[in-house]
Design a protein around this motif. Structure first.
Motif, PDB file in Angstrom:
ATOM      1  N   TYR A   8       0.723  -1.111   0.003  1.00 15.68           N
ATOM      2  CA  TYR A   8       0.004   0.078  -0.024  1.00 15.68           C
ATOM      3  C   TYR A   8       0.690   1.166   0.126  1.00 15.68           C
ATOM      4  N   GLN A   9       2.099   0.946   0.395  1.00 11.90           N
ATOM      5  CA  GLN A   9       2.995   2.586   0.291  1.00 11.90           C
ATOM      6  C   GLN A   9       3.642   2.611  -1.055  1.00 11.90           C
ATOM      7  N   ALA A  10       3.509   1.726  -2.016  1.00  9.72           N
ATOM      8  CA  ALA A  10       3.769   1.606  -3.456  1.00  9.72           C
ATOM      9  C   ALA A  10       5.315   1.051  -3.353  1.00  9.72           C
ATOM     10  N   TYR A  11       5.538   0.320  -2.525  1.00 11.97           N
ATOM     11  CA  TYR A  11       6.966  -0.398  -2.590  1.00 11.97           C
ATOM     12  C   TYR A  11       6.914  -1.553  -3.319  1.00 11.97           C
ATOM     13  N   ALA A  12       7.562  -1.722  -4.507  1.00  8.30           N
ATOM     14  CA  ALA A  12       7.398  -2.979  -5.437  1.00  8.30           C
ATOM     15  C   ALA A  12       8.649  -3.665  -5.152  1.00  8.30           C
ATOM     16  N   GLU A  13       8.245  -5.280  -4.907  1.00  9.09           N
ATOM     17  CA  GLU A  13       9.332  -6.175  -4.747  1.00  9.09           C
ATOM     18  C   GLU A  13       9.360  -7.225  -5.993  1.00  9.09           C
ATOM     19  N   PRO A  14      10.310  -7.341  -6.828  1.00 14.63           N
ATOM     20  CA  PRO A  14      10.230  -8.332  -7.883  1.00 14.63           C
ATOM     21  C   PRO A  14      10.056  -9.707  -7.189  1.00 14.63           C
ATOM     22  N   ILE A  42      -2.570  -5.203  -1.214  1.00  8.68           N
ATOM     23  CA  ILE A  42      -1.435  -5.742  -2.040  1.00  8.68           C
ATOM     24  C   ILE A  42      -1.752  -5.861  -3.327  1.00  8.68           C
ATOM     25  N   TRP A  43      -1.018  -5.375  -4.237  1.00 10.47           N
ATOM     26  CA  TRP A  43      -1.152  -5.965  -5.470  1.00 10.47           C
ATOM     27  C   TRP A  43      -0.054  -6.783  -6.186  1.00 10.47           C
ATOM     28  N   VAL A  44      -0.286  -7.884  -6.923  1.00  8.35           N
ATOM     29  CA  VAL A  44       0.422  -8.752  -7.645  1.00  8.35           C
ATOM     30  C   VAL A  44       0.089  -8.712  -9.025  1.00  8.35           C
ATOM     31  N   ARG A  45       1.356  -8.382  -9.886  1.00  8.10           N
ATOM     32  CA  ARG A  45       1.092  -8.178 -11.272  1.00  8.10           C
ATOM     33  C   ARG A  45       2.370  -8.289 -12.097  1.00  8.10           C
ATOM     34  N   GLU A  51      10.705  -1.702 -16.469  1.00 10.72           N
ATOM     35  CA  GLU A  51       9.963  -0.825 -15.501  1.00 10.72           C
ATOM     36  C   GLU A  51      10.778  -0.450 -14.056  1.00 10.72           C
ATOM     37  N   ASP A  52      10.975   0.681 -13.954  1.00  8.30           N
ATOM     38  CA  ASP A  52      11.391   1.084 -12.801  1.00  8.30           C
ATOM     39  C   ASP A  52      10.710   0.772 -11.415  1.00  8.30           C
ATOM     40  N   VAL A  53      11.343   0.123 -10.668  1.00  6.93           N
ATOM     41  CA  VAL A  53      10.547  -0.248  -9.491  1.00  6.93           C
ATOM     42  C   VAL A  53      11.349   0.213  -8.241  1.00  6.93           C
ATOM     43  N   SER A  54      12.212   1.094  -8.576  1.00  3.81           N
ATOM     44  CA  SER A  54      12.936   1.764  -7.308  1.00  3.81           C
ATOM     45  C   SER A  54      12.082   2.518  -6.250  1.00  3.81           C
ATOM     46  N   PRO A  55      12.234   2.728  -4.972  1.00  5.76           N
ATOM     47  CA  PRO A  55      11.577   3.392  -4.090  1.00  5.76           C
ATOM     48  C   PRO A  55      11.032   4.635  -4.670  1.00  5.76           C
ATOM     49  N   GLY A  56       9.745   4.926  -4.662  1.00  5.03           N
ATOM     50  CA  GLY A  56       9.269   6.133  -5.186  1.00  5.03           C
ATOM     51  C   GLY A  56       9.089   6.271  -6.650  1.00  5.03           C
ATOM     52  N   ALA A  57       9.403   5.251  -7.268  1.00  6.31           N
ATOM     53  CA  ALA A  57       9.063   5.284  -8.848  1.00  6.31           C
ATOM     54  C   ALA A  57       7.705   4.873  -9.180  1.00  6.31           C
ATOM     55  N   LEU A  58       6.988   4.179  -8.357  1.00  9.30           N
ATOM     56  CA  LEU A  58       5.425   3.728  -8.719  1.00  9.30           C
ATOM     57  C   LEU A  58       4.394   4.976  -7.624  1.00  9.30           C
ATOM     58  N   ASP A 107      -1.134   7.308   1.043  1.00 12.40           N
ATOM     59  CA  ASP A 107      -1.365   8.879   1.041  1.00 12.40           C
ATOM     60  C   ASP A 107      -3.029   9.224   1.336  1.00 12.40           C
ATOM     61  N   ALA A 108      -3.551   8.064   1.811  1.00 11.67           N
ATOM     62  CA  ALA A 108      -5.068   8.459   2.234  1.00 11.67           C
ATOM     63  C   ALA A 108      -5.576   7.537   3.336  1.00 11.67           C
ATOM     64  N   ALA A 109      -6.774   8.090   3.794  1.00 12.24           N
ATOM     65  CA  ALA A 109      -7.275   7.410   5.037  1.00 12.24           C
ATOM     66  C   ALA A 109      -7.543   5.830   4.938  1.00 12.24           C
ATOM     67  N   PRO A 110      -7.709   5.161   5.844  1.00 12.17           N
ATOM     68  CA  PRO A 110      -8.206   3.769   5.710  1.00 12.17           C
ATOM     69  C   PRO A 110      -9.490   3.773   4.922  1.00 12.17           C
ATOM     70  N   ILE A 111      -9.627   2.968   4.305  1.00 12.77           N
ATOM     71  CA  ILE A 111     -11.000   2.364   3.457  1.00 12.77           C
ATOM     72  C   ILE A 111     -11.565   1.199   4.208  1.00 12.77           C
TER      73      ILE A 111
END
Length: 149
Positions: A8-14, A42-45, A51-58, A107-111
């Motif tokens: 949820y923080q947009a941190y991508a792990e290969p 959590i997203w899995v794709r 694709e740049d997956v460095s911190p902050g790229a997504l 960047d948002a409140a819980p849903i």
């Protein structure tokens, strides 16, 4: 094909294989969030070529071009919603339950998800992620896919 697991923080792990997926999913899904609970999206794709997956790229498009799975999970409650992004259907193994509150974005409140979407156990959500990483196809073991009601 290398997959990405994006928290949820947009941190991508290969994720090159199901074993790595299991380790990373377990770590991410069990982390306590600002809500005081281990509840998050959590997203899995697939990872796009170059694709740049460095911190902050997504910063947006966690789900890529509508590929893969989104897992909204609370391991403490043993509940999850799993969405197949290409068609928006949800995985179903159990009847609807209570709503589920979780972190969907840093960047948002819980849903709060409607209980009608929260239809699998945490263990099933994990298994679906591993099956998807192993096959690259929509997982099918032990669930049905239904439109959101």
């Amino acid at each position: 094909m290398t997959m990405l697991l994006i928290d949820y923080q947009a941190y991508a792990e290969p994720i090159p294989d199901p074993e790595t997926a299991a380790e990373v999913f377990d770590d991410v899904a069990s982390m306590i969030r600002q809500t005081g609970r281990a509840a998050q999206a959590i997203w899995v794709r697939p990872r796009a070529d170059g694709e740049d997956v460095s911190p902050g790229a997504l910063t947006e498009g966690y789900g890529g071009n509508g590929d893969g799975l989104r897992v909204e999970i609370d391991v403490e409650e043993d509940r999850a919603a799993v969405t197949w992004l290409p068609d928006g259907t949800i995985a179903v193994e159990r009847p609807p339950g209570a709503p589920l509150t979780l972190m969907w974005s840093a960047d948002a409140a819980p849903i709060t998800l409607a209980g009608s979407r929260v239809r699998v156990s945490a263990a099933t959500a994990r298994r679906l992620v591993l099956e998807y990483v192993a096959t690259g196809a929509r997982p099918t073991t032990g669930i049905t896919w239904e439109p959101i009601i």
